[in-house]
Design a protein around this motif. Structure first.
Motif, PDB file in Angstrom:
ATOM      1  N   ASP A 137       0.836  -1.212   0.000  1.00  0.00           N
ATOM      2  CA  ASP A 137       0.000   0.000   0.000  1.00  0.00           C
ATOM      3  C   ASP A 137       0.864   1.254   0.000  1.00  0.00           C
ATOM      4  O   ASP A 137       1.402   1.665   1.035  1.00  0.00           O
ATOM      5  N   ILE A 152      -2.197  -5.094   1.234  1.00  0.00           N
ATOM      6  CA  ILE A 152      -3.603  -5.120   0.807  1.00  0.00           C
ATOM      7  C   ILE A 152      -3.742  -5.996  -0.449  1.00  0.00           C
ATOM      8  O   ILE A 152      -3.165  -7.083  -0.491  1.00  0.00           O
ATOM      9  N   GLY A 218      -7.316   1.534   3.658  1.00  0.00           N
ATOM     10  CA  GLY A 218      -6.836   0.166   3.733  1.00  0.00           C
ATOM     11  C   GLY A 218      -8.005  -0.785   3.608  1.00  0.00           C
ATOM     12  O   GLY A 218      -9.012  -0.482   2.956  1.00  0.00           O
TER      13      GLY A 218
END
Length: 559
Positions: A137, A152, A218
């Motif tokens: 991320d 992620i 997220g």
């Protein structure tokens, strides 16, 4: 706050989800611990085991990537919470076939500590382990602190690569090395358009104002790094791709895999719009997309939003992505070995030289074009009426349809024959925003083209004949009859009024009354009929559209 969720006791949510999954897919999953939080795929002897894990609420992540050519087992925590060391160790024992186990999971504090503790315990039992963290991320930390980033959706491609390496027989160190290379090659960036609601908490994890979105969310319902007004898909793609490419530095020698991920409540259609925009940006770098995934791969319960993951490929990573894999949740991507040529398709339209004409300009041309000025002003009203009884697309169908008619007729000679004007209008309207309404009205106009005399000017009598031909064709094609609460219940009586010589003002008043009378009927055709008694008292959107069209044509003709 009342939860809009199909659950029982929120505290039993995770256990009941797992029970449902294992019951539904007994050939793919089995429990490996007493608390039923360790789940493994059927044993495959003599290969490196891969164990993943994390909190629930992300399906198909993490459990969905346990399967053939993927991970071997998963330790499942509560919603957005780490599994325990005991659960991870139980999964490790079940996944080990004597060649060791790779731990592959997202970079979150609780997960790291608990997996590390499980690794120490596994070592004492003689099970060697290695660890690779997903940390893709780009919005969660700057490049110089990349090892602290969250893992992620990019982790999905790492699973695929590592699983294929294990399946071909690589040893533990080699599987770990190729997984690390894959993890280092992928970057992800995402946006959130609506928050998630934890079953046990019963409230949104954050609140957005009207028209706002979060950049950099997220997959645990957390806010991002900025709150902005929702822009176009092209603008979102530019933001996400720009942040990713600032690090990957794609060029004409690059080959990549692209994953467009929905966060839980984003329509697949919107994900493909985003893919289209991202693909253009990638291709503008001279880079070839060798493999793609589009769908829900790592979610956050019902969060709306999407993320873009891009993996910079070498030949081995690309080969491993193309190896077969299977689980009840895994959706294989698409391999694109060579650039696809996208040739433009020519439209089949009459050329000006082939258009039949008359000795005079048809009054029908101006009347049909006039609809494009009037009907789009009612788009919002028609949309809202149709949303109450149908699918909400009538406003767009009508406004796009009459705009397409005007565009097409403006391209034709002014003295185009009336029959041709009706035929071309039929195709334009039906094609602009294809739907049941558009197709029926298109069929009606096509049938009406056969009743006009191209050697004489359109009169009131001709207009009535056109209207009746349209009504008859709609009734025949759609099966509707008077009293079924369709546009026929306005169109046919209005034609009777026009035939009697009713003035424009009187006709307008009649149409207003008639729309209200039709509203009191029960819908008997189309989606509106599914509402049964609830349809009584609601205005029929097709009838309202017909009334506006008839009134506009009446004003144009000066009747």
């Amino acid at each position: 706050m009342t939860l809009r969720k199909i659950i029982n006791d929120p505290h039993d949510f995770v256990d009941e989800v797992l029970d449902g999954i294992v019951r539904a897919h007994p050939d793919s999953y089995q429990f490996a611990s007493r608390d039923r939080r360790a789940v493994i795929a059927p044993a495959t002897p003599d290969k490196v085991g891969i164990v993943t894990g994390g909190g629930s609420g992300h399906l198909p992540l993490f459990l969905g990537y346990v399967g053939q050519g993927l991970a071997t087992g998963v330790a499942v925590g509560n919603v957005f919470s780490s599994p325990s060391p005991a659960q991870i160790l139980a999964t490790t024992r079940a996944a080990d076939s004597g060649r060791g186990v790779l731990y592959l999971y997202g970079n979150y504090g609780g997960d790291v500590y608990n997996f590390d503790l499980a690794a120490e315990q596994a070592s004492l039992e003689g099970i060697p382990t290695r660890t690779v963290l997903g940390a893709d991320d780009v919005f969660s930390a700057p490049a110089d602190k990349a090892r602290t980033r969250r893992g992620i959706a990019g982790l999905v491609m790492v699973y695929k690569v590592a699983g294929a390496a294990a399946a071909r027989g690589d040893d533990l160190d080699d599987v770990a090395a190729i997984a690390q290379r894959a993890a280092d090659a992928v970057r992800t960036a995402g946006v959130g358009l609506a928050p998630t609601i934890l079953p046990a908490a019963g409230r949104p994890t954050f609140v957005l104002g009207d028209g706002e979105m979060e950049i950099g969310v997220g997959i645990h319902g957390e806010r991002g790094i900025d709150t902005v007004q929702i822009p176009t898909a092209a603008s979102i793609a530019n933001t996400l791709f720009g942040s990713i490419n600032a690090e990957l530095q794609l060029d004409g020698d690059s080959r990549v895999a692209v994953l467009i991920n929905g966060l839980g409540a984003t329509p697949l259609e919107e994900l493909y719009v985003l893919y289209s925009e991202v693909a253009r940006l990638v291709e503008a770098q001279g880079t070839h997309i060798a493999y793609n995934f589009v769908g829900e791969y790592a979610t956050s319960l019902e969060m709306a939003g999407a993320s873009v993951s891009i993996m910079k490929l070498d030949s081995e990573l690309e080969d491993l992505l193309n190896e077969p894999a299977r689980s009840p949740f895994y959706r294989p991507g698409t391999s694109i070995p060579e650039p696809v040529s996208r040739a433009e398709t020519a439209q089949d339209e009459l050329s000006d030289d082939a258009v039949p004409t008359a000795d005079f300009p048809s009054a029908l041309r101006g009347a049909l074009i006039a609809l494009a000025e009037e009907l789009p002003t009612h788009e919002d009203e028609l949309r809202d009426l149709d949303a109450a009884l149908g699918d909400g697309d009538l406003g767009l169908t009508v406004s796009a349809g009459v705009a397409a008619i005007a565009q097409r007729l403006n391209d034709l000679p002014e003295n185009t024959a009336s029959s041709v004007l009706l035929r071309e209008s039929a195709v334009a309207f039906a094609s602009a925003n294809p739907s049941t309404f558009a197709a029926l009205l298109g069929s009606g106009m096509l049938a009406a083209s056969a009743v006009v005399d191209d050697t004489s000017q359109v009169t009131v009598a001709t207009a009535v004949a056109i209207g009746r031909a349209i009504a008859e064709a709609i009734a025949q094609k759609g099966g509707a009859k008077l009293g079924d609460k369709t546009l026929l219940d306005v169109l046919v009586p209005a034609l009777d009024e026009i035939e009697r010589g009713t003035s424009s003002g009187e006709l307008a008043a009649f149409l207003t009354r008639r729309v209200d009378e039709v509203a009191d009927l029960r819908s008997a055709r189309g989606r509106a009929a599914w509402h049964q008694e609830r349809s009584i008292g609601l205005k029929d959107p097709g009838s309202v559209a017909a009334a506006y069209a008839i009134e506009a044509l009446s004003r144009y003709s000066g009747a």
